[in-house]
Design a protein around this motif. Structure first.
Motif, PDB file in Angstrom:
ATOM      1  N   LYS A  10      -8.426   7.478  14.689  1.00 40.48           N
ATOM      2  CA  LYS A  10      -7.747   8.520  13.894  1.00 40.48           C
ATOM      3  C   LYS A  10      -7.983   9.902  14.533  1.00 40.48           C
ATOM      4  CE  LYS A  10      -5.897   5.997  10.525  1.00 40.48           C
ATOM      5  NZ  LYS A  10      -4.454   5.884  10.277  1.00 40.48           N
ATOM      6  N   TYR A  64       8.762  -4.741  13.068  1.00 41.59           N
ATOM      7  CA  TYR A  64       8.014  -3.776  13.875  1.00 41.59           C
ATOM      8  C   TYR A  64       6.561  -4.228  13.929  1.00 41.59           C
ATOM      9  CZ  TYR A  64       5.221   0.414  14.820  1.00 41.59           C
ATOM     10  OH  TYR A  64       4.304   1.292  15.334  1.00 41.59           O
ATOM     11  N   GLY A 124      -1.466   1.233   9.615  1.00 41.03           N
ATOM     12  CA  GLY A 124      -2.801   1.449  10.172  1.00 41.03           C
ATOM     13  C   GLY A 124      -3.718   0.311   9.816  1.00 41.03           C
ATOM     14  N   GLN A 153       0.185   9.319   9.481  1.00 44.89           N
ATOM     15  CA  GLN A 153      -0.783   8.965   8.433  1.00 44.89           C
ATOM     16  C   GLN A 153      -2.160   8.852   9.085  1.00 44.89           C
ATOM     17  OE1 GLN A 153      -1.183   9.309   5.222  1.00 44.89           O
ATOM     18  NE2 GLN A 153       0.209   7.727   4.497  1.00 44.89           N
ATOM     19  N   SER A 154      -2.899   9.934   9.019  1.00 48.96           N
ATOM     20  CA  SER A 154      -4.228   9.946   9.605  1.00 48.96           C
ATOM     21  C   SER A 154      -5.254   9.656   8.521  1.00 48.96           C
ATOM     22  CB  SER A 154      -4.468  11.304  10.268  1.00 48.96           C
ATOM     23  OG  SER A 154      -5.733  11.325  10.888  1.00 48.96           O
ATOM     24  N   SER A 155      -6.460  10.132   8.715  1.00 49.95           N
ATOM     25  CA  SER A 155      -7.523   9.966   7.731  1.00 49.95           C
ATOM     26  C   SER A 155      -8.569  11.047   7.964  1.00 49.95           C
ATOM     27  CB  SER A 155      -8.183   8.601   7.893  1.00 49.95           C
ATOM     28  OG  SER A 155      -9.366   8.560   7.116  1.00 49.95           O
ATOM     29  N   THR A 212      -5.803   0.950  -2.407  1.00 48.09           N
ATOM     30  CA  THR A 212      -4.918  -0.008  -1.730  1.00 48.09           C
ATOM     31  C   THR A 212      -5.816  -1.123  -1.195  1.00 48.09           C
ATOM     32  OG1 THR A 212      -5.230   1.069   0.393  1.00 48.09           O
ATOM     33  CG2 THR A 212      -3.369   1.852  -0.927  1.00 48.09           C
ATOM     34  N   GLY A 236       0.806  -1.218   0.000  1.00 41.91           N
ATOM     35  CA  GLY A 236       0.000   0.000   0.000  1.00 41.91           C
ATOM     36  C   GLY A 236       0.841   1.271   0.000  1.00 41.91           C
ATOM     37  N   LEU A 237       0.385   2.254   0.749  1.00 45.04           N
ATOM     38  CA  LEU A 237       1.044   3.569   0.743  1.00 45.04           C
ATOM     39  C   LEU A 237       2.478   3.500   1.264  1.00 45.04           C
ATOM     40  CD1 LEU A 237      -2.054   5.556   1.993  1.00 45.04           C
ATOM     41  CD2 LEU A 237      -0.814   6.042  -0.127  1.00 45.04           C
ATOM     42  N   MET A 296      -6.681  -1.393   1.813  1.00 45.94           N
ATOM     43  CA  MET A 296      -7.622  -0.732   2.712  1.00 45.94           C
ATOM     44  C   MET A 296      -8.614   0.136   1.943  1.00 45.94           C
ATOM     45  SD  MET A 296      -7.093   1.889   5.900  1.00 45.94           S
ATOM     46  CE  MET A 296      -6.084   0.831   6.905  1.00 45.94           C
ATOM     47  N   ARG A 316       5.754  -5.833   9.844  1.00 45.39           N
ATOM     48  CA  ARG A 316       5.423  -6.888  10.801  1.00 45.39           C
ATOM     49  C   ARG A 316       6.204  -8.166  10.551  1.00 45.39           C
ATOM     50  NH1 ARG A 316      -0.864  -7.231  12.237  1.00 45.39           N
ATOM     51  NH2 ARG A 316      -1.191  -6.745  10.039  1.00 45.39           N
ATOM     52  N   TRP A 355      -8.494   9.234  -0.855  1.00 42.37           N
ATOM     53  CA  TRP A 355      -9.062   7.881  -0.912  1.00 42.37           C
ATOM     54  C   TRP A 355      -8.266   7.142  -1.978  1.00 42.37           C
ATOM     55  CZ3 TRP A 355     -14.508   6.401  -3.157  1.00 42.37           C
ATOM     56  CH2 TRP A 355     -14.730   5.049  -2.924  1.00 42.37           C
ATOM     57  N   VAL A 356      -7.458   6.207  -1.515  1.00 43.70           N
ATOM     58  CA  VAL A 356      -6.417   5.624  -2.359  1.00 43.70           C
ATOM     59  C   VAL A 356      -6.694   4.139  -2.619  1.00 43.70           C
ATOM     60  CG1 VAL A 356      -3.927   5.415  -2.667  1.00 43.70           C
ATOM     61  CG2 VAL A 356      -4.836   7.184  -1.151  1.00 43.70           C
ATOM     62  N   ASN A 364       2.989   5.291   9.414  1.00 42.35           N
ATOM     63  CA  ASN A 364       2.029   5.039   8.333  1.00 42.35           C
ATOM     64  C   ASN A 364       1.150   3.815   8.594  1.00 42.35           C
ATOM     65  OD1 ASN A 364       1.113   4.892   5.340  1.00 42.35           O
ATOM     66  ND2 ASN A 364       2.171   2.938   5.678  1.00 42.35           N
ATOM     67  N   ALA A 392       2.979  -2.916  15.483  1.00 47.66           N
ATOM     68  CA  ALA A 392       2.341  -1.773  16.140  1.00 47.66           C
ATOM     69  C   ALA A 392       1.455  -2.172  17.312  1.00 47.66           C
ATOM     70  CB  ALA A 392       1.526  -0.980  15.115  1.00 47.66           C
ATOM     71  N   THR A 393       1.135  -3.457  17.446  1.00 48.50           N
ATOM     72  CA  THR A 393       0.342  -3.855  18.619  1.00 48.50           C
ATOM     73  C   THR A 393       1.221  -4.019  19.857  1.00 48.50           C
ATOM     74  OG1 THR A 393       0.541  -6.209  18.110  1.00 48.50           O
ATOM     75  CG2 THR A 393      -1.399  -5.064  17.228  1.00 48.50           C
TER      76      THR A 393
HETATM   77  N1  LIG Z   1      -6.120   3.831   1.411  1.00 44.18           N
HETATM   78  C1  LIG Z   1      -6.850   4.871   1.800  1.00 44.18           C
HETATM   79  O1  LIG Z   1      -7.775   5.307   1.084  1.00 44.18           O
HETATM   80  C2  LIG Z   1      -6.540   5.556   3.106  1.00 44.18           C
HETATM   81  C3  LIG Z   1      -7.311   6.695   3.426  1.00 44.18           C
HETATM   82  C4  LIG Z   1      -7.037   7.363   4.623  1.00 44.18           C
HETATM   83  C5  LIG Z   1      -6.015   6.920   5.438  1.00 44.18           C
HETATM   84  N2  LIG Z   1      -5.293   5.809   5.109  1.00 44.18           N
HETATM   85  C6  LIG Z   1      -4.228   5.398   6.038  1.00 44.18           C
HETATM   86  O2  LIG Z   1      -3.033   5.147   5.341  1.00 44.18           O
HETATM   87  C7  LIG Z   1      -2.240   4.174   6.041  1.00 44.18           C
HETATM   88  C8  LIG Z   1      -1.791   3.084   5.076  1.00 44.18           C
HETATM   89  O3  LIG Z   1      -2.968   2.486   4.560  1.00 44.18           O
HETATM   90  P1  LIG Z   1      -3.006   1.666   3.190  1.00 44.18           P
HETATM   91  O4  LIG Z   1      -4.148   2.197   2.421  1.00 44.18           O
HETATM   92  O5  LIG Z   1      -1.660   1.593   2.591  1.00 44.18           O
HETATM   93  O6  LIG Z   1      -3.470   0.266   3.781  1.00 44.18           O
HETATM   94  P2  LIG Z   1      -2.982  -1.243   3.553  1.00 44.18           P
HETATM   95  O7  LIG Z   1      -2.623  -1.478   2.144  1.00 44.18           O
HETATM   96  O8  LIG Z   1      -4.039  -2.059   4.209  1.00 44.18           O
HETATM   97  O9  LIG Z   1      -1.624  -1.311   4.411  1.00 44.18           O
HETATM   98  C9  LIG Z   1      -1.646  -1.215   5.797  1.00 44.18           C
HETATM   99  C10 LIG Z   1      -0.230  -1.363   6.291  1.00 44.18           C
HETATM  100  O10 LIG Z   1      -0.239  -1.229   7.732  1.00 44.18           O
HETATM  101  C11 LIG Z   1       0.440  -2.348   8.253  1.00 44.18           C
HETATM  102  N3  LIG Z   1      -0.035  -2.742   9.577  1.00 44.18           N
HETATM  103  C12 LIG Z   1      -1.303  -3.016   9.958  1.00 44.18           C
HETATM  104  N4  LIG Z   1      -1.318  -3.418  11.239  1.00 44.18           N
HETATM  105  C13 LIG Z   1      -0.025  -3.417  11.657  1.00 44.18           C
HETATM  106  C14 LIG Z   1       0.623  -3.764  12.860  1.00 44.18           C
HETATM  107  N5  LIG Z   1      -0.044  -4.236  13.921  1.00 44.18           N
HETATM  108  N6  LIG Z   1       1.969  -3.606  12.941  1.00 44.18           N
HETATM  109  C15 LIG Z   1       2.674  -3.176  11.881  1.00 44.18           C
HETATM  110  N7  LIG Z   1       2.127  -2.854  10.708  1.00 44.18           N
HETATM  111  C16 LIG Z   1       0.788  -2.980  10.600  1.00 44.18           C
HETATM  112  C17 LIG Z   1       0.176  -3.481   7.256  1.00 44.18           C
HETATM  113  O11 LIG Z   1       1.091  -4.528   7.478  1.00 44.18           O
HETATM  114  P3  LIG Z   1       0.682  -6.081   7.172  1.00 44.18           P
HETATM  115  O12 LIG Z   1       0.887  -6.277   5.689  1.00 44.18           O
HETATM  116  O13 LIG Z   1       1.609  -6.870   8.026  1.00 44.18           O
HETATM  117  O14 LIG Z   1      -0.758  -6.240   7.553  1.00 44.18           O
HETATM  118  C18 LIG Z   1       0.382  -2.718   5.962  1.00 44.18           C
HETATM  119  O15 LIG Z   1       1.740  -2.578   5.671  1.00 44.18           O
HETATM  120  C19 LIG Z   1      -3.116   3.686   7.204  1.00 44.18           C
HETATM  121  O16 LIG Z   1      -2.744   4.353   8.387  1.00 44.18           O
HETATM  122  C20 LIG Z   1      -4.522   4.101   6.781  1.00 44.18           C
HETATM  123  O17 LIG Z   1      -5.376   4.289   7.899  1.00 44.18           O
HETATM  124  C21 LIG Z   1      -5.543   5.121   3.954  1.00 44.18           C
END
Ligand SMILES: NC(=O)c1ccc[n+]([C@@H]2O[C@H](COP(=O)([O-])OP(=O)(O)OC[C@H]3O[C@@H](n4cnc5c(N)ncnc54)[C@H](OP(=O)(O)O)[C@@H]3O)[C@@H](O)[C@H]2O)c1
Length: 231
Positions: free
Chosen positions: A155, A56, A83, A133-135, A186, A12-13, A188, A33, A183-184, A81, A58-59
């Motif tokens: 958030k 790393y 989340g 990285q909020s939302s 990915t 993702g991001l 998520m 992770r 809104w990306v 980042n 995050a829990t």
């Molecule tokens: N995509 C959107 O539209 C959007 C919008 C607003 C905000 N955001 C924020 O952007 C950030 C990145 O989101 P994304 O869209 O790239 O999502 P994503 O593709 O689901 O990636 C989430 C990332 O967070 C990691 N993660 C989750 N739980 C974790 C933990 N306990 N310890 C360590 N790493 C952990 C995941 O690792 P694993 O692969 O190990 O699970 C993954 O690398 C997040 O904070 C999300 O809230 C995204």
């Protein structure tokens, strides 16, 4: 060589931030992770940059302090980042469950643990930026559709604590910016997101470059387009 520490860098991001910073010749410490399963990360071209992959979770709130024993050089950009959005905490009626505690730990508390573990290394760098990285889902003013208890709440908590961080770290010269990536598309954001990871990360890196030159951006909540968002 500038140095970034990015959490959730395996997909993702976070993966795209790592890719673009390596392309720009940065040293990236990618915190994930499961380093053994970080195939996409390991496949990135490193070019003139440098890539370290570290564990790393995050829990585990002791994870940042443990990491700080091995990552000891200055950090220009600390990017919290990683989340999660738990589907079980979305809807009224069954939202208040244990997954919400995990969501708060990952989305809100872990970024503060990271800042506490690495503030001195950020302060020792040239750029001195912490990005959270909020939302937009964490904006209380922007909430006109309800639901999303765990994600919105965690958030919003991150935003509140990010503002405190910006004030508490000001004397160290650290700029803290709170970002909504758009809104990306990915895992998520899903396939209907409005932005590609490339577009979102380019916008976020532009904002970070501006924040480095403009400390007045510290403690503010930005849409990736550069607009201030309401709390
Ligand atoms: N995509 C959107 O539209 C959007 C919008 C607003 C905000 N955001 C924020 O952007 C950030 C990145 O989101 P994304 O869209 O790239 O999502 P994503 O593709 O689901 O990636 C989430 C990332 O967070 C990691 N993660 C989750 N739980 C974790 C933990 N306990 N310890 C360590 N790493 C952990 C995941 O690792 P694993 O692969 O190990 O699970 C993954 O690398 C997040 O904070 C999300 O809230 C995204």
């Amino acid at each position: 060589m500038h140095h970034a520490l990015i959490t959730g860098a395996n997909r993702g991001l976070g993966l795209e931030h790592t890719r673009q910073l390596l392309e720009r010749g940065w040293h990236v410490t990618a915190a994930v992770r499961n380093p053994d399963a970080a195939d996409a990360l390991k496949a990135l071209p490193v070019g003139e940059g440098k890539l370290d992959i570290v564990a790393y979770d995050a829990t585990d709130l002791s994870s940042p302090a443990k990491l700080a024993k091995t990552v000891t050089t200055p950090i220009d950009l600390l990017f919290a980042n990683a989340g999660m959005a738990a589907s079980s905490t979305r809807s009224f009626g069954s939202a208040a469950n244990a997954d919400m505690q995990t969501e708060f730990t990952v989305n809100a508390i872990a970024p503060i643990a990271l800042a506490e573990a690495f503030a001195d290394q950020v302060a020792a760098s040239e750029m001195k930026v912490i990005a959270l990285q909020s939302s937009r889902m964490g904006s209380i003013a922007d909430n006109d559709s309800g639901h999303g208890y765990g994600y919105r709440g965690s958030k919003a908590a991150l935003n509140a604590m990010g503002k405190s961080l910006s004030l508490d770290l000001k004397d160290k010269g650290i700029v803290v910016i709170i970002l909504h990536p758009g809104w990306v598309r990915t895992d998520m954001g899903g396939p209907n997101g409005q932005l590609t990871v490339t577009e979102s990360v380019e916008g976020q890196l532009d904002l970070i470059a501006r924040a480095y030159k403009q400390p007045a951006m510290s403690g503010r909540f930005f849409h990736v387009s550069g607009q201030d968002l309401p709390w």
